[in-house]
Design a protein around this motif. Structure first.
Motif, short mmCIF file in Angstrom:
data_model
loop_
_atom_site.label_atom_id
_atom_site.label_comp_id
_atom_site.label_asym_id
_atom_site.label_seq_id
_atom_site.Cartn_x
_atom_site.Cartn_y
_atom_site.Cartn_z
N VAL A 147 8.08 -27.24 79.94
CA VAL A 147 7.53 -28.49 80.45
C VAL A 147 6.02 -28.58 80.23
CG1 VAL A 147 7.18 -29.90 82.52
CG2 VAL A 147 9.40 -28.80 82.10
N GLN A 148 5.29 -27.44 80.42
CA GLN A 148 3.83 -27.50 80.33
C GLN A 148 3.32 -28.07 79.00
OE1 GLN A 148 3.02 -27.40 83.76
NE2 GLN A 148 1.15 -26.96 82.65
N PRO A 149 3.88 -27.65 77.85
CA PRO A 149 3.39 -28.25 76.60
C PRO A 149 3.68 -29.75 76.52
CG PRO A 149 4.61 -26.24 76.15
CD PRO A 149 4.84 -26.57 77.59
N ALA A 150 4.72 -30.20 77.21
CA ALA A 150 5.08 -31.62 77.17
C ALA A 150 4.29 -32.45 78.17
CB ALA A 150 6.58 -31.78 77.45
N ILE A 173 15.25 -35.35 88.04
CA ILE A 173 13.92 -35.67 87.51
C ILE A 173 14.01 -36.61 86.30
CG2 ILE A 173 13.58 -33.85 85.78
CD1 ILE A 173 10.82 -33.35 87.12
N LEU A 174 15.18 -36.72 85.71
CA LEU A 174 15.36 -37.62 84.58
C LEU A 174 15.15 -39.08 84.97
CD1 LEU A 174 18.61 -36.04 83.06
CD2 LEU A 174 16.24 -35.61 82.36
N PHE A 175 15.25 -39.37 86.26
CA PHE A 175 15.18 -40.76 86.72
C PHE A 175 13.80 -41.12 87.29
CE2 PHE A 175 19.55 -39.23 87.14
CZ PHE A 175 20.22 -40.15 86.33
N GLY A 187 8.82 -27.00 73.49
CA GLY A 187 8.09 -28.13 74.06
C GLY A 187 7.39 -28.94 72.99
N ALA A 188 6.80 -28.24 72.02
CA ALA A 188 6.15 -28.94 70.91
C ALA A 188 7.17 -29.75 70.10
CB ALA A 188 5.45 -27.93 70.00
N PHE A 189 8.37 -29.17 69.91
CA PHE A 189 9.43 -29.90 69.20
C PHE A 189 9.82 -31.16 69.96
CE2 PHE A 189 13.94 -30.82 68.58
CZ PHE A 189 14.00 -30.96 67.19
N LEU A 190 9.96 -31.04 71.29
CA LEU A 190 10.31 -32.21 72.10
C LEU A 190 9.27 -33.31 71.96
CD1 LEU A 190 11.54 -30.55 75.44
CD2 LEU A 190 12.94 -31.61 73.68
N ILE A 191 7.99 -32.90 71.98
CA ILE A 191 6.92 -33.89 71.87
C ILE A 191 6.99 -34.62 70.54
CG2 ILE A 191 4.41 -34.18 71.76
CD1 ILE A 191 4.20 -31.69 73.57
N ASP A 192 7.23 -33.85 69.48
CA ASP A 192 7.15 -34.43 68.13
C ASP A 192 8.41 -35.17 67.71
OD1 ASP A 192 4.61 -33.38 67.88
OD2 ASP A 192 5.28 -31.53 66.90
N HIS A 193 9.58 -34.81 68.24
CA HIS A 193 10.82 -35.33 67.68
C HIS A 193 11.73 -36.05 68.68
CE1 HIS A 193 9.96 -33.34 63.86
NE2 HIS A 193 9.67 -32.24 64.55
N HIS A 198 12.77 -35.56 78.29
CA HIS A 198 13.92 -35.56 79.20
C HIS A 198 14.99 -34.55 78.78
CE1 HIS A 198 12.01 -39.50 79.80
NE2 HIS A 198 12.54 -39.50 81.00
N TRP A 199 15.13 -34.35 77.47
CA TRP A 199 16.17 -33.43 76.99
C TRP A 199 15.88 -31.99 77.40
CZ3 TRP A 199 20.80 -34.76 75.38
CH2 TRP A 199 20.99 -36.07 74.93
N GLY A 200 14.63 -31.67 77.63
CA GLY A 200 14.29 -30.32 78.10
C GLY A 200 14.91 -30.02 79.45
#
Length: 409
Positions: free
Chosen positions: A34-37, A97-99, A159-165, A169-171
């Motif tokens: 979560v921290q990188p995101a 937390i998704l909501f 986290g970097a992948f989540l940010i870029d792609h 929420h998927w994390g």
């Protein structure tokens, strides 16, 4: 005092720690992924990036606020019931937390997710210490630490992948799934509590905690734990801001920078496992802390030569994490065994002190960072290790002297 029947480490008895470390991994990656995101999350919520470290500090605060209850509760109801209930609660909070649609509700859920930290430290770790013999328990803790360290290694990259792609929420969906699977492993492999505890009302919790906190040795050893762990915690909390915003690294470069630092911690735990049967217990602490002090000195040197700050910080923090790896599990064992009160209560007291220390120091350094930037980080790390050489080191010396006089290797 509890009468505890311990066992030796084997393939069969290792299944319980493996199930526990799966939950520990999900809780830890619940922070490290979560921290990188957080830079993207704060942007989504329309707030300043200065809120980014608060995700971690509220996570830790949640762990601190519930530890006082979970330890004594597990003394009375059994470790297994409380642990399974805690896993369920953490899984549900990861889905809720998704909501969220604002930073306040997000941090509230982060606070509730933080309960999982105390489920591990006040219940799970107590069960490990009760289940295994002294040196086997330390080996198990070090092995668990190495597996759980995959979280801070993989977390920044994922986290970097989540940010870029994809969306952040998927994390949380992935974290909830990991936690859900760990529940089944713990249900099947966690042994029932093999202790004899007098059935006392919950009003006796206050007296138990008073007895623990009046113990000078307990306080010295326990206060020393966050001093040792805090520099790496500050690195995890602040490195997204330091490396990405201040030093201009990409999200992927930030993720790769975590490998040598956290690799040092993994190596330290491996060295501890190899050395623990060859040296007097506690000797590795006296070897690790000078390395940690040297590491923080290198970080401070980097402040004076900005063009080499990144190199000095990675080198220095690698030494710090290695020193922590060969020291922390031993100090935790000494702290937990420094009082004769039931181990759930002692583990809860350790968890409360550590989590509150983490919360207040991270928030303090976060505020200082807004004004003093890299200097706030570097000098804080140095000061924490220097402080360990006061009261905590004195208490450790007493423990080692008593063990030597008693002929304990």
């Amino acid at each position: 005092m509890q009468n505890v029947q311990t066992t030796t480490l084997s393939r069969a008895t290792l299944m319980f720690p493996l199930a526990l470390v799966l939950f520990e991994f999900s809780v830890y990656i619940g922070n490290d992924l979560v921290q990188p995101a957080m830079l993207a999350i704060t942007k989504d919520f329309g707030v300043s990036s200065s809120w980014a470290p608060s995700s971690m500090s509220f996570y830790l605060l949640g762990g601190a606020c519930v530890a006082w209850l979970l330890g004594p509760l597990s003394d009375r109801l059994g470790r297994k019931k409380v642990l399974l209930g805690g896993v369920t609660f953490f899984t549900v909070c990861c889905l809720l937390i998704l909501f969220t649609d604002n930073i306040e509700s997000f941090l509230t859920l982060r606070f509730l997710q933080g309960f999982g930290l105390s489920v591990i430290s006040a219940v799970g770790y107590a069960a490990i210490q009760e289940t295994f013999e002294e040196r086997d328990a330390i080996k198990v803790m070090a092995l668990m630490a190495n597996v759980s360290l995959l979280a801070p290694l993989l977390g920044p990259v994922l986290g970097a992948f989540l940010i870029d792609h994809v969306s952040w929420h998927w994390g949380f969906i992935a974290i909830a799934l990991l936690s859900f699977f760990s529940w089944f492993g713990l249900k099947a492999k966690m042994p029932e509590q093999k202790v004899s505890i007098p059935k006392q009302p919950f009003s006796h919790m206050v007296d138990d905690f008073k007895q623990v906190f009046k113990n000078k040795r307990f306080l010295g050893l326990t206060i020393g734990l966050p001093m040792i762990a805090m520099p790496l915690m500050l690195w995890i909390a602040l490195s997204p801001v330091m490396l990405v915003e201040e030093l201009g690294l990409s999200s992927m470069q930030y993720g790769l920078a975590q490998f040598p630092v956290l690799g040092g911690l993994i190596l330290g735990n491996i060295v501890l496992i190899k050395m623990i049967d060859k040296l007097p217990l506690g000797k590795t602490v006296l070897m690790g802390l000078p390395l940690m002090l040297l590491g923080t000195v290198i970080v401070v040197i980097g402040l004076f030569i900005p063009q080499y700050f990144l190199h000095c910080t990675i080198l220095g923090m690698t030494l710090v994490s290695f020193g922590e790896g060969i020291s922390f599990s031993v100090l935790y064992r000494f702290a937990l065994m420094s009082s004769n009160v039931s181990k759930g209560t002692v583990a809860a007291a350790v968890s409360v002190l550590m989590m509150f220390s983490f919360f207040f120091v991270i928030e303090l350094v976060r505020v200082l960072y807004e004004s003093f930037h890299l200097w706030a980080y570097g000098l804080s790390c140095f000061a924490l290790i220097v402080l360990w050489y006061s009261f905590p080191r004195m208490m450790l010396k007493e423990v080692l002297q008593e063990r030597k006089e008693a002929g304990e290797f």
